[in-house]
Structures are given as C-alpha cells and as structure tokens.
Design a protein around this motif. Structure first.
Motif, PDB file in Angstrom:
ATOM      1  N   SER A 144       0.689  -1.240  -0.055  1.00  9.48           N
ATOM      2  CA  SER A 144       0.104   0.127   0.055  1.00  9.48           C
ATOM      3  C   SER A 144       0.849   1.437   0.063  1.00  9.48           C
ATOM      4  CB  SER A 144      -0.829   0.173   1.152  1.00  9.48           C
ATOM      5  OG  SER A 144      -2.033  -0.931   1.182  1.00  9.48           O
ATOM      6  N   ALA A 145       1.896   1.059   0.878  1.00  7.47           N
ATOM      7  CA  ALA A 145       2.717   2.335   0.682  1.00  7.47           C
ATOM      8  C   ALA A 145       3.623   2.511  -0.484  1.00  7.47           C
ATOM      9  CB  ALA A 145       3.892   2.334   1.945  1.00  7.47           C
ATOM     10  N   ASP A 147       2.339   1.685  -3.505  1.00  9.01           N
ATOM     11  CA  ASP A 147       1.561   1.979  -4.363  1.00  9.01           C
ATOM     12  C   ASP A 147       1.012   3.590  -4.394  1.00  9.01           C
ATOM     13  OD1 ASP A 147       1.560  -0.486  -5.604  1.00  9.01           O
ATOM     14  OD2 ASP A 147      -0.577  -1.296  -4.485  1.00  9.01           O
ATOM     15  N   SER A 148       0.969   3.940  -3.135  1.00 11.42           N
ATOM     16  CA  SER A 148       0.542   5.244  -2.628  1.00 11.42           C
ATOM     17  C   SER A 148       1.605   6.127  -3.175  1.00 11.42           C
ATOM     18  CB  SER A 148       0.148   5.494  -1.510  1.00 11.42           C
ATOM     19  OG  SER A 148       1.228   5.391  -0.378  1.00 11.42           O
ATOM     20  N   GLN A 149       2.967   5.853  -3.078  1.00 12.26           N
ATOM     21  CA  GLN A 149       4.174   6.503  -3.621  1.00 12.26           C
ATOM     22  C   GLN A 149       4.203   6.606  -5.040  1.00 12.26           C
ATOM     23  OE1 GLN A 149       7.517   4.613  -1.875  1.00 12.26           O
ATOM     24  NE2 GLN A 149       7.086   5.843   0.208  1.00 12.26           N
ATOM     25  N   SER A 150       3.747   5.603  -5.608  1.00 12.74           N
ATOM     26  CA  SER A 150       3.657   5.593  -7.216  1.00 12.74           C
ATOM     27  C   SER A 150       3.064   6.626  -7.840  1.00 12.74           C
ATOM     28  CB  SER A 150       3.364   4.327  -7.679  1.00 12.74           C
ATOM     29  OG  SER A 150       4.268   3.140  -7.274  1.00 12.74           O
TER      30      SER A 150
END
Length: 150
Positions: A144-145, A147-150
């Motif tokens: 999740s972390a 993916d949220s950075q991408s």
C-alpha cells in the motif's frame, strides 16, 4: 516454542502408551484367568448337582450303608473342592480389580498427556497463524505504501 514443548513430550507419551498397552494386556490375561476359574467352579457345581441327582435315583432303589458312606465322603470332598474353587474365583476377581485400577490410572495419565500435547500443538498453530497474519499485514502495508508513492 509451544510446538517444541509438544515435541519434547513425545517420548513421554510413547512411554505412557507402552505402559497403558502392557496394563491392558495384563488386564486381559487376568480376565481370562477369572473366566477360567468361574468355568471350573460352574463345572464342579454342575457335577455336584448331577451327583446329588444320582443319590436321589439310587436312594429310591435302596442303597447299602457302604454306598452311603462312600457317597457322603465323596460329597464332602466335592464340597471342599467347590469351596477352594470359590476362594480361587474370589482371588482372581480381586486381582483383576487391582489390575483394572492400575490400567485405569495408566489410561488416565496417557489421556492427560495427549490433551496436554494437543493444547501445546494448538498454541503453536495459533502462534504461527498470528505470525503469518502479522507478516501478511506488514507486506500489505508495504505494498500500500509503495502504491501510494507511485
């Protein structure tokens, strides 16, 4: 940790199983000896009944004093044998009860050990499930972390 506790108990459980099995075999032998003694007692009592029936049959035809004395002597010996066999049956029954109690104690100990091992295994399984869930949660958070950075 809990799994290793269960594994450490395995030799103790094996010894308890062997002790219980031996006690069960001993109980079976004692039951067989008791049955045999009871059969012998029954045979003697039937023989006495047959012999007494013979007395009735012979008595109706008339018997000599010598025949009567022999009959009484033999009947006394037969009663003595029956008494001894009853004593033997009582001894075998008492012995079997002692052996049954020993078997019951060994069986109860074995069952207690089995329950303890199961509890340890259940605890180990629960700890492993929690560990796996924690790893999955961490992995999910990382994904999740990422993916949220991408």
């Amino acid at each position: 940790m809990a799994q290793s506790r269960a594994a450490r108990l395995a030799p103790v459980v094996d010894m308890a199983e062997r002790a219980e099995r031996e006690a069960a075999l001993q109980l079976g032998r004692c039951q067989g000896l008791l049955r045999q003694a009871e059969v012998q007692l029954g045979d003697l009592e039937r023989y006495r009944g047959d012999y007494q029936q013979q007395w009735i049959s012979e008595g109706q035809r008339g018997v000599s004093g010598q025949w009567l004395m022999n009959y009484q002597r033999f009947l006394t010996q037969l009663e003595t044998a029956i008494g001894q066999q009853r004593t033997s049956v009582d001894w075998h029954r008492s012995n079997m009860e002692k052996v049954r109690e020993a078997w019951q104690q060994r069986y109860a100990r074995l069952e207690g050990l089995r329950k303890l091992v199961k509890r340890y295994q259940d605890e180990a399984r629960l700890a492993e499930d929690k560990r796996e869930q924690k790893l999955l949660d961490e992995l999910s958070q990382r994904i999740s972390a990422r993916d949220s950075q991408s």
